[in-house]
Every structure is written in C-alpha cells, then in structure tokens.
Design a protein around this motif. Structure first.
Motif, PDB file in Angstrom:
ATOM      1  N   ARG A 184      49.611   2.065  43.177  1.00 43.89           N
ATOM      2  CA  ARG A 184      49.965   3.301  43.877  1.00 43.89           C
ATOM      3  C   ARG A 184      48.890   3.607  44.911  1.00 43.89           C
ATOM      4  NH1 ARG A 184      46.868   7.491  42.325  1.00 43.89           N
ATOM      5  NH2 ARG A 184      45.743   7.379  40.337  1.00 43.89           N
TER       6      ARG A 184
ATOM      7  N   SER B  94      47.966   6.712  48.223  1.00 46.82           N
ATOM      8  CA  SER B  94      48.349   7.900  48.988  1.00 46.82           C
ATOM      9  C   SER B  94      47.258   8.219  49.997  1.00 46.82           C
ATOM     10  CB  SER B  94      48.566   9.102  48.058  1.00 46.82           C
ATOM     11  OG  SER B  94      47.360   9.503  47.439  1.00 46.82           O
TER      12      SER B  94
ATOM     13  N   THR C  18      46.135  11.373  53.004  1.00 48.11           N
ATOM     14  CA  THR C  18      46.326  12.721  53.545  1.00 48.11           C
ATOM     15  C   THR C  18      45.527  12.857  54.828  1.00 48.11           C
ATOM     16  OG1 THR C  18      46.638  13.677  51.343  1.00 48.11           O
ATOM     17  CG2 THR C  18      46.094  15.193  53.121  1.00 48.11           C
TER      18      THR C  18
ATOM     19  N   SER D 108      50.854  14.009  54.659  1.00 45.04           N
ATOM     20  CA  SER D 108      50.550  13.140  53.530  1.00 45.04           C
ATOM     21  C   SER D 108      51.633  12.094  53.357  1.00 45.04           C
ATOM     22  CB  SER D 108      50.408  13.954  52.231  1.00 45.04           C
ATOM     23  OG  SER D 108      51.615  14.615  51.919  1.00 45.04           O
TER      24      SER D 108
ATOM     25  N   SER E 108      52.680   8.753  50.422  1.00 39.13           N
ATOM     26  CA  SER E 108      52.339   8.065  49.176  1.00 39.13           C
ATOM     27  C   SER E 108      53.416   7.054  48.825  1.00 39.13           C
ATOM     28  CB  SER E 108      52.159   9.059  48.027  1.00 39.13           C
ATOM     29  OG  SER E 108      53.376   9.728  47.746  1.00 39.13           O
TER      30      SER E 108
END
Length: 326
Positions: free
Chosen positions: A146, A148, A150, A160, A162
């Motif tokens: 995973r 992400s 921002t 953002s 993800s």
C-alpha cells in the motif's frame, strides 16, 4: 520495551473466542377446503459459528528523525473454526445430530511500514504486509502493498492519492434460504482461495475559512475470489461444496460540507456509489447489485449549543432502498 530514544517495542500474547448458536422451529399449515384436510409442515434448524484465536506478536517502532519513522513486526496466530448448520424437516435431538466441521489454521505474518515528509509540501505513507496461511497441509502466501501521498502547498487545501492491495483469508457467508438470516465466517482452505481486493482513492480538502471546510473523495475497489452460496443451498453443511467464487466492484464519490465553529455546528454529506457482484453459477452469470448497494445517500447533522452544558442535536438521512427481488 524501550531500547533507546529512537527504538522501542511491544510484545503481546492474545486469546479470544467467539461462539454463536441459534435454533429455530418453523411450522406451517395448509388447509384444503375441498378435501377437508389440513397438512402441516415443520422445519427446524441449528446454526452454529465459532472462532477460537491464540496469537503472539512483536511490534517495533523506529524514529529516525522528526520527519521520518518506521514500524515493523512479526506475528503468529492459531485459529480454530467451527462453522456449520443442520436443517431438517422433522424434530431432532439437538447437538448430537450436528456434524463436526472443525477447521484448524495457522497464520504467520510480517510487516514493514513507514511515513514521512518530502520537502515542505509532500507527505508519504507506504507499507508491505506479508502473510502465510496454512490449512490442511496447504499454504496460501500473499503480499499486500500500500502507498499514499498527500500534497499540501498551503494550510487551506490539500490533494491526496492512495492505492493498496488486500488479501483476506476469512470469508463471510450468508444464507437466507429459510427466510431467517444466518451468517458465519469461514476460513480459506485447501479448496477455497483467499479473497483479494485492489483499491484506489483520490481526495481533495479545502478550508473555506476558520469555520467552514469541504472535502471530496472518489474511490474504486475491485474484488476477486469472493464467495456466495449456490442457489438452493440449505444451511451450511458441506459449505465448501456449495459455494461459488466470483468478483465484485465498488466505486463512487463522496462530498461533505462541514461547519465546525459557532453555536450552531454540523455537516451535510452526499454519496453517489455502486456495488455489484458477479458469479458464473448465479443469476445466469450476470452481475447484480450487492445487498449493501445504495446509489444515493444524503446525510445531515446539526448541533446547537444552548449553553456550555446544554446541547441539542438533530440528524436526518435519505438513502436509496436496497435492491430486492420478491
């Protein structure tokens, strides 16, 4: 345990047990006026679901500097599942008639994740989770990444994004054949593959002023190897032989306007979404709305501060109905 000012760890031993059991008795009578005869039908069922979990895990946290930190760990779990049910058309003695469906599983897992800042405007968070699921002399390895980001150029707005992959070795099964909802959690086995999902999300946040802000999100989720009972299945006996494996999709957009200062505060939100399932063995192989599919969902909430100790609140919601065929 504190190793240094930058590294510390937690060690945990856990145990949990869930037991659920329900019994029902359904009786129906049919009166034939022509033959002056009454026929009766009796249906009984015993539904059981149990999970016992013993786990050991170790977690570490490493703080390199105020802008970057990492977490990593190891874990092991021993789980015992007891799913199953018995549905008969005549009275039975109870648990003596219930078939034992105990399934023993072992899970080994490890993870590494970190978060930090890149320059003055970017923040990141990334991780990798690895699992090895062992059941009936069969192993199911998986990797779940995973990430992400921002972007926040000012204190008033941010963007953002993800993406992640998830693998789940527990499956949720629901049976409504006898018009009495019954649900159990079952594990991946030598015959049942783990479920998989890929998910992406984009978000925008904007602070209008000190009292008002707005946020918007869009998301997409793709699911593989999800389970559902075959049509006509009664109860949960031999569930591995009576399930279909399919795919699912869930996507939509969410908006929210919030007021967080003043005597009157609250928010209003709207969600436009769609959730579907598709199984080759069900509904002639055509996709259909999932039971939680709701196209529109509008919610409002308000809080009025009459005094520092007295508050009044109100909520209101409107949502599309569930897709049901009678």
């Amino acid at each position: 345990h504190l190793f240094s000012d930058q590294l510390f760890a937690n060690f945990s031993l856990t145990y949990s047990r869930l037991d659920q059991e329900s019994f029902y008795n359904l009786e129906d009578e049919l009166v034939n006026l022509t033959l002056e005869r009454t026929d009766s039908v009796q249906l009984q069922g015993l539904f059981k679901s149990g999970i016992e979990d013993l786990g050991l895990k170790a977690d570490w946290q490493l703080i390199l500097n105020p802008r970057q930190q990492f977490r990593f760990g190891l874990g092991a779990n021993r789980r015992i599942f007891n799913p199953g049910a018995l549905v008969v058309d005549e009275p039975f003695s109870g648990e003596d008639a219930f078939q034992n469906n105990t399934i023993n599983t072992t899970e080994l897992n490890a993870y590494l994740e970190g978060e930090g800042k890149l320059g003055s405007n970017w923040e990141w968070n990334a991780g990798l989770h690895g699992t090895w699921w062992y059941v009936r002399e069969t192993g199911h390895p998986s990797l779940q990444p995973r990430i992400s980001f921002t972007y926040k150029p000012t204190n008033r707005w941010s963007l953002s994004a993800s993406a992640s992959r998830m693998v789940q070795n527990l499956h949720f099964l629901r049976n409504t054949t006898v018009n009495l909802p019954t649900e159990i959690w079952v594990p991946s086995t030598d015959q049942i593959e783990p479920a998989e999902a890929w998910m992406g999300n984009l978000g925008y946040r904007y602070e209008i002023n000190s009292a008002w802000d707005v946020k918007m999100d869009v998301y997409y989720k793709k699911m593989n190897r999800i389970l559902a009972f075959l049509e006509g299945t009664e109860g949960f006996e031999d569930w591995e032989e009576n399930v279909a494996s399919g795919i699912g999709e869930s996507y939509g957009a969410e908006w929210q306007l919030r007021k967080r200062e003043g005597r009157l505060t609250g928010w209003i939100s709207y969600t436009l979404s769609k959730a579907t399932r598709q199984f080759d063995e069900l509904n002639l192989g055509r996709g259909y709305p999932y039971r939680y599919d709701r196209r529109h969902n509008l919610q409002k909430a308000a809080i009025f501060k009459l005094s520092p100790t007295v508050h009044f609140s109100a909520t209101w919601g409107y949502a599309s109905g569930f897709a049901i065929t009678l």
